[in-house]
Scaffold this motif. Structure first.
Motif, short mmCIF file in Angstrom:
data_model
loop_
_atom_site.label_atom_id
_atom_site.label_comp_id
_atom_site.label_asym_id
_atom_site.label_seq_id
_atom_site.Cartn_x
_atom_site.Cartn_y
_atom_site.Cartn_z
N THR A 63 2.42 -4.08 7.98
CA THR A 63 1.95 -2.69 8.04
C THR A 63 1.40 -2.42 9.44
O THR A 63 1.45 -3.28 10.31
CB THR A 63 0.91 -2.42 6.92
OG1 THR A 63 0.69 -1.04 6.82
CG2 THR A 63 -0.42 -3.14 7.18
N LYS A 67 4.57 -2.10 12.66
CA LYS A 67 5.15 -2.85 11.53
C LYS A 67 6.66 -3.08 11.68
O LYS A 67 7.18 -4.09 11.22
CB LYS A 67 4.84 -2.19 10.19
CG LYS A 67 5.32 -0.76 10.03
CD LYS A 67 4.90 -0.24 8.66
CE LYS A 67 5.22 1.22 8.49
NZ LYS A 67 4.39 2.12 9.30
N ASN A 76 8.28 -3.88 4.38
CA ASN A 76 7.64 -2.96 5.31
C ASN A 76 6.70 -2.08 4.47
O ASN A 76 7.16 -1.31 3.63
CB ASN A 76 8.75 -2.13 5.97
CG ASN A 76 8.25 -1.30 7.12
OD1 ASN A 76 7.23 -0.64 6.99
ND2 ASN A 76 8.97 -1.32 8.22
#
Lengths: 255, 377
Positions: A63, A67, A76
């Motif tokens: 994150t 990311k 993701n």
């Protein structure tokens, strides 16, 4: 299931490794110019701290603003989602989450499962972000860690008008020239930033209980004016608030 | 080159297209800043209405004349003019809609050369007196156009233009209707290119390209199955100059299947009554039923009610408000629009952008979180 959450933030890169609900280890490094290198260092050092080998990690969630550059990630994880899940992990009563990162301030309304119901991210400038207080600490020549406690010693309310960090800095310089006490200026700075965050909370509706994450959560000079402004009894802050999003990413990776 | 590529090619090279038209067809080129411009009158004058859209150039000169709170669009238009990149224009029209366009008109008149028209639209578009006033304003614009270019604009030519432009609008709507049923056959960035090209192309050429595209889409539509499980979104706001706004959404298994944009449904949903005998009254009436611009007034909650109507009709899952930074009219309307949508439990997202957004990661983060909300409903 052992998972890792990596937050590739604008200023710091954080890693949290978890075994289901249990935090095994964590680590934080400065992101610097090379996000990929920062991720590698933060992850390897976290593994060392937990005495773990990489093959023990079943899934990795990434994150933060960088990311997309976390090549080792399996998932993701949206930053707002990570915030919601982390707040729910720390405090199941959390319904409003505030995360102040170095470049962005965000407020999120969540439900009892930590799922997002609404959110606001600062659009205009850094006045709702951690870099605001850093810039002001430099202008005041005060250590960043001292800024919050210093603000709490002031009982004066000085309004600051500037919405922009650069102009706020010149306002602070004006206050210094007017021989305003450092603690009063520090309070004015924290009040100003807190008021931006409070406006963002009001835009999604004040839903108790309120949790603050991000490194600014450690700053009492920021928490106190939020509490005062919203007239709430308590603001919940986890022990190490800066690891919130990385922990959230680890939780989402396990789903 | 297939028809879609041709649209992209023209859309990406507006200046070279228009210079070619000017040279080859001997057309008058009239720049405009807003969709309120009466393009039927312009087309009847054997002129091309060229909507000045934001350009990718660094602002070097416009800041001398504009304050920091002016929007990026105004800044870009003035920069293009001062830099000489709009020298192919024979005139520029400033329709009095938002404050920024009105003030830019003043700055332009004081500092720039060239033929300059102001069309003083009334603020309220729901009274008898404002309609009578607007008819006079449109007649005045026609005679000013005739005087400046020593031409005569016949009623017959205006009627023909109305017919042509209505035909264009019907066909753009046809494309929207096909896309609504199967958004995958024409991606967002493609419809964006088509719309953009329509803001400056020669009308007849644009119509013939539209018809070619529709034939292609209809064939595709019969062959390709409609997708399942994708979310249906609508975009509302001002001028959209970021074409990848659409692809970010499409990557998240959602589609912007309709819009509430000036260069979008607001354009084709407002046609002129071809049967009305008084053509200037007919043109004026178009603005009175126009899905309203936030700089104008057509009832206190008109825009919200219009949005809710589309949401119900098109079975929309969420609304994205996309505003240019410092666009006052849209920003003032947003709180009440959000409140109306919240009451109906329609998720909405506000994104404020610069003309050409460099930091697309922040937009993607917002989209992802927004889709998280929609997918949980």
């Amino acid at each position: 299931m052992i998972t890792a959450g990596i937050e590739s933030g604008a200023k710091n890169t954080k890693v949290v490794i978890m075994d289901n609900d249990k935090i095994l280890c964590k680590n934080m490094v400065l992101t610097g110019f090379d996000q990929r290198l920062a991720v590698k260092r933060a992850f390897e050092d976290a593994l060392k701290a937990g005495n773990l080998s990489k093959d023990k990690i079943e899934k990795i969630g990434a994150t933060g603003s960088g990311k997309d550059f976390v090549e080792i990630a399996d998932v993701n994880v949206n930053d707002i989602k990570a915030m919601g899940k982390a707040a729910n992990y720390f405090f199941s009563n959390a319904r409003t989450v505030v995360d102040v990162g170095s470049e962005e301030g965000r407020t999120v309304k969540i439900n009892e499962n930590g799922d997002i119901e609404d959110f606001v991210i600062n659009e205009k400038c850094a006045a709702g972000a951690g870099s605001f207080i850093e810039a002001m600490a430099r202008a005041l020549e005060v250590d960043l860690e001292e800024m919050g406690p210093l603000a709490l010693t002031s009982d004066k309310e000085i309004g600051m008008n500037a919405q922009c960090v650069v102009f706020a800095e010149s306002e602070v310089v004006g206050l210094i020239h007017a021989k305003t006490a450092t603690n009063d200026i520090s309070r004015a700075i924290h009040d100003s930033m807190a008021s931006r965050i409070v406006s963002m909370i009001r835009r999604i509706g004040v839903n108790e209980d309120i949790v603050v994450m991000g490194g600014v959560g450690r700053n009492p000079g920021f928490i106190t004016p939020i509490q005062r402004e919203l007239n709430v009894e308590k603001i919940y802050v986890p022990d190490e608030p800066e690891f919130g999003p990385a922990l959230g990413a680890a939780l989402v990776a396990a789903l | 080159m297939n028809i879609l590529h041709k649209f992209h090619e023209i859309s990406n090279n507006s200046n070279s297209y228009i210079k070619k038209i000017k040279k080859e067809k001997n057309k008058i080129i009239i720049g405009s800043l807003c969709s309120f411009v009466p393009e039927e009158i312009i087309n009847a004058a054997n002129a091309v209405s060229y909507r000045i859209l934001p350009a990718h150039h660094t602002t070097l000169f416009a800041n001398l004349h504009l304050q920091s709170y002016s929007c990026g669009y105004i800044r870009s238009v003035l920069e293009e003019k001062i830099s000489g990149r709009l020298d192919f224009l024979d005139a520029v029209i400033f329709p009095h809609t938002c404050d920024s366009i009105q003030r830019l008109s003043d700055i332009w008149r004081m500092t720039q050369s060239g033929i300059h028209f102001d069309i003083l639209f009334p603020a309220k578009l729901n009274t008898k007196s404002s309609k009578e006033y607007l008819i006079k304003i449109l007649l005045r614009f026609k005679s000013e156009l005739e005087q400046k270019f020593s031409i005569t604009i016949s009623d017959l030519n205006i009627k023909k233009s109305i017919f042509l432009i209505n035909n264009i609008k019907n066909n753009i709507k046809k494309i929207y209707n096909i896309r609504e049923k199967n958004p995958l056959i024409l991606k967002g960035k493609d419809i964006f290119a088509v719309q953009k090209a329509g803001t400056f192309m020669d009308k007849k050429e644009f119509l013939s390209m539209l018809l070619e595209l529709i034939a292609e889409l209809e064939e595709k539509f019969l062959k390709q199955k409609s997708p399942k499980g994708r979310k249906r979104l609508i975009i509302s706001g001002n001028i959209c100059s970021i074409s990848n706004i659409y692809s970010f959404i499409e990557d998240l298994k959602a589609d912007i299947i309709w819009d509430d944009l000036c260069i979008g449904s607001k354009y084709f949903e407002n046609k002129i009554d071809e049967n009305q005998k008084n053509i200037f009254k007919a043109i004026a009436e178009k603005y009175f039923k126009k899905s309203i611009c936030p700089a104008k007034h057509l009832g206190i909650r008109n825009r919200g009610e219009y949005l809710l109507k589309i949401i119900k009709k098109k079975k929309i899952d969420g609304v994205i408000f996309l505003f240019l930074k410092f666009c006052d009219p849209h920003s003032f309307d947003y709180p009440y629009l959000k409140e109306m949508l919240n009451k109906e439990k329609i998720p909405c997202l506000l994104i404020e952008t610069e003309i050409f957004e460099k930091n697309t990661t922040r937009i993607k983060t917002r989209y992802q979180a927004f889709l998280e909300i929609i997918n949980k409903i």
